[in-house]
Design an enzyme around this catalytic site. Sequence first.
Site, mmCIF file in Angstrom:
data_model
loop_
_atom_site.group_PDB
_atom_site.id
_atom_site.type_symbol
_atom_site.label_atom_id
_atom_site.label_comp_id
_atom_site.label_asym_id
_atom_site.label_seq_id
_atom_site.Cartn_x
_atom_site.Cartn_y
_atom_site.Cartn_z
ATOM 1 N N CYS B 130 0.838 -1.189 0.000
ATOM 2 C CA CYS B 130 0.000 0.000 0.000
ATOM 3 C C CYS B 130 0.879 1.247 0.000
ATOM 4 C CB CYS B 130 -0.927 0.036 1.213
ATOM 5 S SG CYS B 130 -1.892 1.568 1.251
ATOM 6 N N ILE B 191 -0.981 -6.389 -9.813
ATOM 7 C CA ILE B 191 -0.136 -5.447 -9.098
ATOM 8 C C ILE B 191 -0.987 -4.558 -8.178
ATOM 9 C CG2 ILE B 191 1.646 -5.293 -10.867
ATOM 10 C CD1 ILE B 191 0.357 -2.715 -11.909
#
Lengths: 258, 305
Positions: B130, B191
């Site tokens: 993240c 991804i």
Amino acid sequence: MKKENMTITNHRRIARNIYEMELEGKLVQETAGPGQFLHILPPASDSMLLRRPISICKTDKKTSRLTIIYRAEGKGTNQLAFAPEESRLDVMGPLGNGFPAENVSPGEHVLLTGGGIGVPPLYDTACDLREKGIELTTVLGFSDKETVFYEERFRELGDVYVSTEDGSYGTAGFVTDVIASEKLSFDRIFACGPVPMLKALEDAYPNARGSISLEERMGCGLGVCLACVCRSREDSDGTDYRKICSDGPVFSWGEVLL
Amino acid sequence: MSRMSVSLPGLEMKNPVMPASGCFGFGEEIGTLYDLDELGAIALKATTLEARYGNETPRVAETASGMLNAIGLQNPGLEKVLSDKLPPLASKEVPLLANIAGSTMEDYEAVADALSASGRVGALELNISCPNVKQGGIAFGTDPDLAAELTERVKAVSHVPVYVKLSPNTSDITVIADAVEKAGADGLTLINTLTGMKIDRKTGRPLLANQVGGLSGPAVKPVAIRMIHELRQQTTLPIIGMGGIMEAGDIIEFIMAGADAVAVGTANFTNPFICPELIGELGSMLEHEQVDHLYDLRAEEAGVR
């Protein structure tokens, strides 16, 4: 909530960069009160992925038509401004919770306060309240004379005051200046406009009864993505929040942190 | 077995399509629009040990064929996920992939242990990619040693298979993938978003309150395809591919590149009905191609498998 290709039945410019559009479709039957919004995909573009949240200004279930008013401001709304009548738009809605016009009791005096492109949802609210025989006063704020719209429409429903920031029309200044100088009193207030305007109103009348409508950049419009959150006023541990799209866009006076 | 069903560790999917983590919440809202059991699986919103408010707004910005987001892992925290978010999904059969995140390895372990023991979660997705949180997250995803250590520790406490979600924000994704595979990962998902920025021309400053955000949508699809293709040359681990899927043809492209299943992210925001629509379209395309199974579309020499 429906996702539908609505037909544009009317589309015209009504002030500088301000457009009024009438749309026809089945989802009009699902509207549940004034202040809800549509989530509109800009037409004729593969490169724009996000829908644009636009308030409903007027609904007419009999004809299955509704009116929206938007400001051509960025890429998406400028694209929208080119959409021809009779063409179709990819629309999701109605979304969100509107103004609680049904809670207003006969005999109450309601003050409607709108700023700029925050004015449209108050029109449907005004119509609903007038139908119930509620007495209305409306204060509309705009940046300048060229961006004023719907003054006459509101005048058909009650007293109207207009302010412009540059003083080119009506009272010079902000809506709060008008309310103070005209000594307007009210039992309930409904407001929609830029956050500084809403904050000034809540600061000036901390104990008022009423509601505000917020706008924010949105993702999904359904409460999934958490793009458009705001903090609640009673936030004990710093993690309490409201979703503007699905808990709002209308919130009780003082409910959220502005 | 139907031509669409796929079997991955912990996830028996009747079709290869799941909504991606963070683009579907915990299924509450979109579950009112269609039956969630139509989906192959659901990747749940990231769960952290404590509740997180996330970043200030604006949190999203549109870019050409894409969007930037910086939500900041807003979630109600482990306890509430267990008490409020998972129970409504108990009546559904759709497999769940629970995304977990944290600032420390201990956080990840605690969340992994509790969620994987809930009985409702088929597999975990370790979020080490993240780009929108200051601590943890991507820090674990760009250092192969840290990524391996975290994978090993989460594997040690997890009761279900563990997938590792990889970041494209690295000079060589094969190094991280190799490290987490050796550390025991059961699969890879990729991804995550690419770090990006948009300037607000009115103010001259970054538009997002967090300044940077993660780029997603069709704009990143070629990057995703390249990375999946690249990893498929070195690993037989299952890969859940994602990045800009908008139509059924995109799913086929991901499968051809080497993915075993796919996740749909940003497209859910444009069209909340997109997942079942894609599943329907994919079924029609496979029927038209007259293949026995989705995987038969792959070129024979594609990858090490």
